[in-house]
Design a protein around this motif. Structure first.
Motif, short mmCIF file in Angstrom:
data_model
loop_
_atom_site.label_atom_id
_atom_site.label_comp_id
_atom_site.label_asym_id
_atom_site.label_seq_id
_atom_site.Cartn_x
_atom_site.Cartn_y
_atom_site.Cartn_z
N THR A 27 44.06 38.33 53.02
CA THR A 27 44.94 38.33 51.86
C THR A 27 45.42 39.74 51.58
N HIS A 30 45.47 39.18 46.97
CA HIS A 30 44.37 38.71 46.15
C HIS A 30 43.18 39.67 46.20
N HIS A 31 42.47 39.74 45.10
CA HIS A 31 41.21 40.47 45.04
C HIS A 31 40.11 39.59 45.61
N ASP A 34 38.66 36.58 43.73
CA ASP A 34 39.50 35.41 43.44
C ASP A 34 38.71 34.11 43.61
N ASP A 206 43.84 35.26 35.17
CA ASP A 206 44.72 36.41 34.96
C ASP A 206 45.10 36.48 33.49
N ARG A 260 37.66 41.83 35.52
CA ARG A 260 37.55 40.91 36.65
C ARG A 260 36.09 40.71 37.04
#
Length: 393
Positions: A27, A30-31, A34, A206, A260
């Motif tokens: 990816t 994306h982190h 995710d 988010d 996060r």
């Protein structure tokens, strides 16, 4: 196997690569924390497949049991570089992409001599609709992004397997298309627990205006008995306004920002919470979908306070597990009533959420079905041996 990490490499390769793995989940955007990424990895590991993940973030946020190879974070230029080079850096016999910008290079990689891989493209959102929800996607940048996502979506139709998150998500004419809805993986969620003594709302995802940030803050501000936990990254365009709100709002000490978190840690905050918030705006990206957080709130036994998104509203009404609030004023009235004179109505919603959770505690998730399909494709495919990693480097 515990998560491992190699030093970030700005677009290049390490000097020596380990042996190939079954699946490379790659990816550019994306982190590694995710939630969908974690659900993919958990199911692939349960299917007995070895997995590496190339993503932004740290090993502490990576799914357990995978090899994690961190990417250097950066802006659009850095992301573009990752989009071009990640398919070549990946060692898996299967490439599983999570972003549209990876698809062209992944398609090219599998077509090159010695580069044959199975390609699984996860098109988990309607990217064209999502761009209309992004403030940066205006003018020339927006036009370029729309052309790119349209091209990537078309190319994804010819993947060995094209995965979509819902029936309405394009491409609808892919050669091998599989719907993998964002249903919860109960193994990543806490056990059902009763609400705590203090009314507390939870939001996981988010954090931005279009996803209900300002509606949630205004509602909690007007419902003084309530607290709110916000879990997730705050969008850059909303950070300064949020800081101003924190400096000036009487509710600032009742709202906690956790940043996060990987899914297992994030959902521990559901223990003792009263309600899950899903007050997203009715944007083109959201109006036809059900936010995955709605399913996860229900799985945790939390009633859902949702905006009038048609499918989310229909779901919570059908199972009696929440209600619909059109704006912050109505949301505040509902919250105040649930903590006061309408406590019996809240308890009925709570019971509906618990019933939903108990009825859906299946052992097999859509991700497990996908992982089984990937394992079967690997077993059936006559893949050329992968090049020696040292030579490829």
């Amino acid at each position: 196997m515990s998560p491992t990490a190699e030093p970030p490499v700005p677009g290049g390769r390490p000097a020596v690569l380990p042996a190939p793995v079954d699946v490379s989940l790659i990816t550019s955007g994306h982190h590694v924390a995710d939630a969908r990424l974690h659900r993919h990895c958990a199911a692939l590991r349960r299917a007995g497949l070895t997995v590496e993940v190339l993503a932004r973030g740290t090993a502490a946020d990576a799914p357990p049991g995978v090899e994690f190879r961190p990417l250097e974070a950066g802006g659009l230029t850095r992301r573009g570089l990752h989009a071009l080079l990640l398919p070549a850096r990946a060692r898996g016999r299967v490439l599983l992409t999570l972003d549209p910008d990876l698809v062209p290079a992944a398609r090219l990689r599998r077509a090159l001599p010695g580069g044959r891989r199975l390609l699984v493209v996860d098109v988990h959102e309607d990217y064209q609709a999502l761009l209309r929800d992004r403030s940066w996607a205006r003018g020339p940048a927006g036009a370029a992004a729309r052309i790119w996502t349209h091209t990537a979506t078309r190319l994804s139709r010819r993947a060995d397997l094209t995965v979509v998150a819902d029936e309405h998500v394009p491409p609808r004419t892919a050669a091998h298309r599989m719907v993998v809805r964002n249903l919860p993986d109960f193994r990543l969620l806490p056990a059902l627990q009763p609400p705590g003594p203090v009314p507390r709302a939870l939001y996981v995802g988010d954090i931005r205006g279009s996803r209900g940030l300002w509606t949630m803050l205004a509602a909690v501000e007007a419902a003084p008995h309530w607290q709110l936990d916000l879990v997730g990254p705050v969008a850059a365009e909303d950070r300064e306004r949020l800081r101003e709100w924190q400096r000036g709002s009487s509710a600032a000490n009742r709202v906690r920002l956790h940043g996060r978190m990987p899914p297992r840690a994030a959902w521990q905050l559901a223990a003792g919470a009263w309600v899950g918030m899903a007050l997203l705006e009715t944007t083109p990206a959201f109006v036809g979908s059900i936010p995955s957080k709605v399913y996860e709130y229900l799985a945790c036994g939390l009633p859902v306070l949702t905006s009038p998104l048609p499918r989310a509203a229909e779901l919570v009404r059908a199972c009696g597990a929440g209600t619909v609030a059109d704006g912050s004023d109505q949301a505040a009235r509902i919250l105040s009533g649930w903590a006061g004179e309408h406590r019996a109505a809240y308890e009925r919603c709570r019971a509906g959420a618990v019933r939903w959770s108990e009825d859906h505690r299946q052992t097999t998730t859509p991700y497990d079905r996908l992982a089984g399909t990937v394992a079967a494709l690997l077993a059936a495919a006559s893949l050329h041996p992968l090049p020696d990693p040292a030579e490829a480097a």
